[in-house]
Design an enzyme around this catalytic site. Structure first.
Site, PDB file in Angstrom:
ATOM      1  N   ALA A   1       2.449   2.270  13.975  1.00 43.72           N
ATOM      2  CA  ALA A   1       1.771   2.803  15.152  1.00 43.72           C
ATOM      3  C   ALA A   1       1.252   1.622  15.978  1.00 43.72           C
ATOM      4  CB  ALA A   1       0.633   3.725  14.738  1.00 43.72           C
TER       5      ALA A   1
ATOM      6  N   GLY B   1       3.500   3.895  10.588  1.00 42.23           N
ATOM      7  CA  GLY B   1       4.079   5.057  11.234  1.00 42.23           C
ATOM      8  C   GLY B   1       5.591   5.066  11.210  1.00 42.23           C
TER       9      GLY B   1
ATOM     10  N   GLU C   1       6.503   6.422   7.886  1.00 45.46           N
ATOM     11  CA  GLU C   1       6.202   7.854   7.917  1.00 45.46           C
ATOM     12  C   GLU C   1       7.259   8.625   8.700  1.00 45.46           C
ATOM     13  OE1 GLU C   1       1.500   8.400   7.807  1.00 45.46           O
ATOM     14  OE2 GLU C   1       2.118   6.864   9.252  1.00 45.46           O
TER      15      GLU C   1
ATOM     16  N   GLU D   1      -1.638   0.398   6.080  1.00 42.70           N
ATOM     17  CA  GLU D   1      -2.801   0.792   6.881  1.00 42.70           C
ATOM     18  C   GLU D   1      -4.141   0.378   6.286  1.00 42.70           C
ATOM     19  OE1 GLU D   1       0.434   3.719   8.175  1.00 42.70           O
ATOM     20  OE2 GLU D   1      -0.167   2.683   6.341  1.00 42.70           O
TER      21      GLU D   1
END
Length: 258
Positions: A64, A109, A112, A132
């Site tokens: 992200a 992300g 994911e 993270e």
């Protein structure tokens, strides 16, 4: 539709969705997630397989967008996580097969996103991980849950708690990645897998995907009941009649998805 941060291309019944922010290593900001969701919603009935990959040579999706996230307060962070969850849940819920072609960094992300696909093929230079905790947060787009379901609780905890990266070979070893390919062969391999699936009944594939997904968290008896219903329901379809007729006539079947 015109997109700024993604590309959606069609080759017959196969669509390729590319996250295309190579200068930012394809990091997922809010706009990219919105475009990703819109692209998924735009897929028509003529699309029977979706390949997801990253633009450029370095990254699938490196994570992200930390520059955007760093300014978020709790309410905005909740909205950002909700956007990511909604986009990836939509990807996961598609009735067609979805393939992650992980061509480089798939971190945070990005990992994911790959986890929300039906399966992952990776190039030899790929690296995967959920780092993270090193930023003071946890995965926010489904990583804690999907990774655990694929590699098991202990291995997921190890990857998440350490925040470490693993290479493609290790990812294959633990069952996260199906196959590891030379970078130049990755997309061709994904396309060849897609071509094999296109020969089969799209209705049967959609039913199998639904039954596998719905049965994964049920006990065996309930899961097998789902399978029995799905099996029986297909006997009311044109695809079943065509498939069995073609088999008996020793010819290729021509499926319509009905």
């Amino acid at each position: 539709m015109t997109y700024e941060n993604i590309r959606l291309e069609h080759d017959g019944a196969v669509a390729t969705l590319t996250i295309d922010r190579p200068k930012a290593l394809n990091a997922l900001n809010n706009k990219t997630l919105q475009e990703f969701e819109a692209a998924l919603k735009s897929l028509g009935a003529d699309t029977r397989v979706l390949i997801v990959t990253g633009g450029g040579e370095k990254a699938f999706v490196a994570g992200a967008d930390v520059a955007e996230m760093s300014a978020l307060e709790v309410p905005e962070a909740q909205l950002f996580a909700t956007q990511g969850h909604r986009a990836f849940a939509l990807l996961e819920s598609l009735s067609i097969p979805t393939i992650a072609a992980v061509n480089g960094f798939a971190l945070g992300g990005g990992c994911e996103l790959a986890l929300a696909c039906d399966f992952i093929y990776a190039s030899e230079k790929a690296q995967l991980g959920l780092p993270e905790v090193g930023l003071g947060v946890i995965p926010g787009f489904g990583g804690t849950q999907r990774l655990t379901r694929i590699v098991g609780r202990a291995r997921a905890k190890e990857l998440i708690f350490t925040g470490g990266r693993i290479d493609a070979a290790k990812a294959k070893e633990i069952g996260l990645v199906l196959e590891v390919l030379p970078a130049a062969e990755l997309l061709a391999h994904c396309s060849s897998v897609a071509a094999k699936m296109l020969k089969n009944s799209p209705l049967a594939i959609a039913t199998a995907k639904r039954v596998i997904g719905q049965g994964a968290d049920k006990d065996l008896g309930e899961a097998n009941a789902l399978e029995r219903r799905g099996f029986a329901e297909l006997f009311g379809s044109d695809d079943q009649r065509e498939g069995m007729k073609a088999f008996l006539e020793k010819r290729p079947a021509v499926f319509t998805g009905k």
